[in-house]
Motif scaffolding. Sequence first.
Motif, short mmCIF file in Angstrom:
data_model
loop_
_atom_site.label_atom_id
_atom_site.label_comp_id
_atom_site.label_asym_id
_atom_site.label_seq_id
_atom_site.Cartn_x
_atom_site.Cartn_y
_atom_site.Cartn_z
N MET A 1 0.84 -1.18 0.00
CA MET A 1 0.00 0.00 0.00
C MET A 1 0.88 1.24 0.00
SD MET A 1 -2.60 1.49 2.94
CE MET A 1 -3.56 0.02 3.03
N ARG A 2 0.48 2.21 -0.79
CA ARG A 2 1.21 3.47 -0.82
C ARG A 2 0.64 4.40 0.25
NH1 ARG A 2 1.34 5.70 -6.70
NH2 ARG A 2 2.07 7.42 -5.45
N PHE A 3 1.54 5.13 0.90
CA PHE A 3 1.11 6.06 1.94
C PHE A 3 2.15 7.16 2.10
CE2 PHE A 3 3.49 2.72 4.01
CZ PHE A 3 4.32 3.38 4.90
N VAL A 4 1.71 8.25 2.69
CA VAL A 4 2.60 9.36 3.06
C VAL A 4 2.90 9.17 4.54
CG1 VAL A 4 2.79 11.86 3.30
CG2 VAL A 4 1.54 10.89 1.35
N HIS A 5 4.18 9.22 4.89
CA HIS A 5 4.60 8.99 6.27
C HIS A 5 5.27 10.23 6.84
CE1 HIS A 5 7.86 7.45 9.12
NE2 HIS A 5 6.73 7.31 9.78
N ASN A 6 4.94 10.53 8.09
CA ASN A 6 5.61 11.60 8.84
C ASN A 6 5.99 11.05 10.20
OD1 ASN A 6 5.33 14.50 7.50
ND2 ASN A 6 3.56 13.26 6.94
N ASP A 7 7.29 11.04 10.48
CA ASP A 7 7.80 10.61 11.77
C ASP A 7 7.81 11.83 12.68
OD1 ASP A 7 9.31 9.82 13.97
OD2 ASP A 7 10.73 8.67 12.77
N LEU A 8 6.95 11.83 13.67
CA LEU A 8 6.84 12.98 14.57
C LEU A 8 7.87 12.96 15.69
CD1 LEU A 8 2.95 13.11 14.90
CD2 LEU A 8 4.41 14.33 13.28
N GLY A 9 8.56 11.83 15.86
CA GLY A 9 9.54 11.71 16.92
C GLY A 9 8.88 11.59 18.29
N MET A 30 -0.21 6.90 14.96
CA MET A 30 0.14 5.61 15.57
C MET A 30 1.46 5.70 16.33
SD MET A 30 -0.58 3.24 12.22
CE MET A 30 -0.09 4.49 11.04
N ASP A 31 1.58 4.84 17.34
CA ASP A 31 2.86 4.68 18.01
C ASP A 31 3.75 3.79 17.13
OD1 ASP A 31 2.07 2.01 18.47
OD2 ASP A 31 1.57 2.39 20.55
N TYR A 46 -4.98 2.83 15.75
CA TYR A 46 -4.60 4.20 15.40
C TYR A 46 -5.67 5.17 15.91
CZ TYR A 46 -7.96 3.47 11.64
OH TYR A 46 -9.09 3.18 10.93
N PHE A 47 -5.30 6.45 15.90
CA PHE A 47 -6.22 7.54 16.19
C PHE A 47 -6.42 8.28 14.88
CE2 PHE A 47 -3.95 6.49 20.02
CZ PHE A 47 -4.96 6.42 20.96
N GLY A 48 -7.63 8.69 14.61
CA GLY A 48 -7.94 9.38 13.36
C GLY A 48 -8.99 8.63 12.59
N GLY A 49 -8.85 8.58 11.28
CA GLY A 49 -9.81 7.89 10.43
C GLY A 49 -9.92 8.58 9.09
N HIS A 50 -11.06 8.37 8.42
CA HIS A 50 -11.29 8.97 7.10
C HIS A 50 -11.61 10.45 7.28
CE1 HIS A 50 -12.17 8.89 2.86
NE2 HIS A 50 -13.22 9.66 3.12
N VAL A 51 -10.80 11.29 6.67
CA VAL A 51 -10.91 12.73 6.83
C VAL A 51 -11.41 13.35 5.52
CG1 VAL A 51 -9.63 14.86 7.28
CG2 VAL A 51 -9.07 12.77 8.55
N ALA A 63 2.70 10.20 26.00
CA ALA A 63 4.12 10.33 25.67
C ALA A 63 4.59 9.13 24.87
CB ALA A 63 4.93 10.47 26.95
N GLY A 64 5.49 9.38 23.93
CA GLY A 64 6.08 8.30 23.14
C GLY A 64 6.52 8.79 21.78
N HIS A 65 6.93 7.84 20.96
CA HIS A 65 7.37 8.12 19.59
C HIS A 65 6.17 7.91 18.68
CE1 HIS A 65 10.93 7.99 16.68
NE2 HIS A 65 9.83 8.17 15.96
N TRP A 66 5.78 8.95 17.94
CA TRP A 66 4.56 8.92 17.15
C TRP A 66 4.80 9.09 15.66
CZ3 TRP A 66 0.11 7.39 19.26
CH2 TRP A 66 0.04 7.37 20.65
N HIS A 67 3.90 8.51 14.88
CA HIS A 67 3.95 8.56 13.42
C HIS A 67 2.57 8.92 12.89
CE1 HIS A 67 7.79 6.28 13.22
NE2 HIS A 67 7.33 5.78 14.36
N VAL A 68 2.54 9.63 11.75
CA VAL A 68 1.30 9.87 11.02
C VAL A 68 1.45 9.23 9.65
CG1 VAL A 68 -0.17 11.59 9.89
CG2 VAL A 68 0.68 12.00 12.21
#
Length: 87
Positions: A1-9, A30-31, A46-51, A63-68
């Motif tokens: 699956m293709r997706f756009v990833h952002n590592d929020l740290g 997601m963590d 995950y948190f979120g959904g269809h926007v 607290a933790g390491h998060w990704h979108v």
Amino acid sequence: MRFVHNDLGMLRGGELVEVTLSNQANVKLMDGSNFSSYRQGSQHRYFGGHVKHSPFRLQVPGAGHWHVAVDLGGHAGSVRAGVRVIG
């Protein structure tokens, strides 16, 4: 699956994540372990959904390491996404 990833740290929790989309898409906050499962095509939480409206804001739950990840749920097309953490 293709997706756009952002590592929020590493985040403290409570921050807002703002996602700006070029068109409607799935937005998943997601963590690290759930992001790894997502990438493998396995079950994940995950948190979120269809926007449908942009910008979209989510609160980081803890607290933790998060990704979108932003995807089209297997549908054809493309999406551009901007992601920023708001204090």
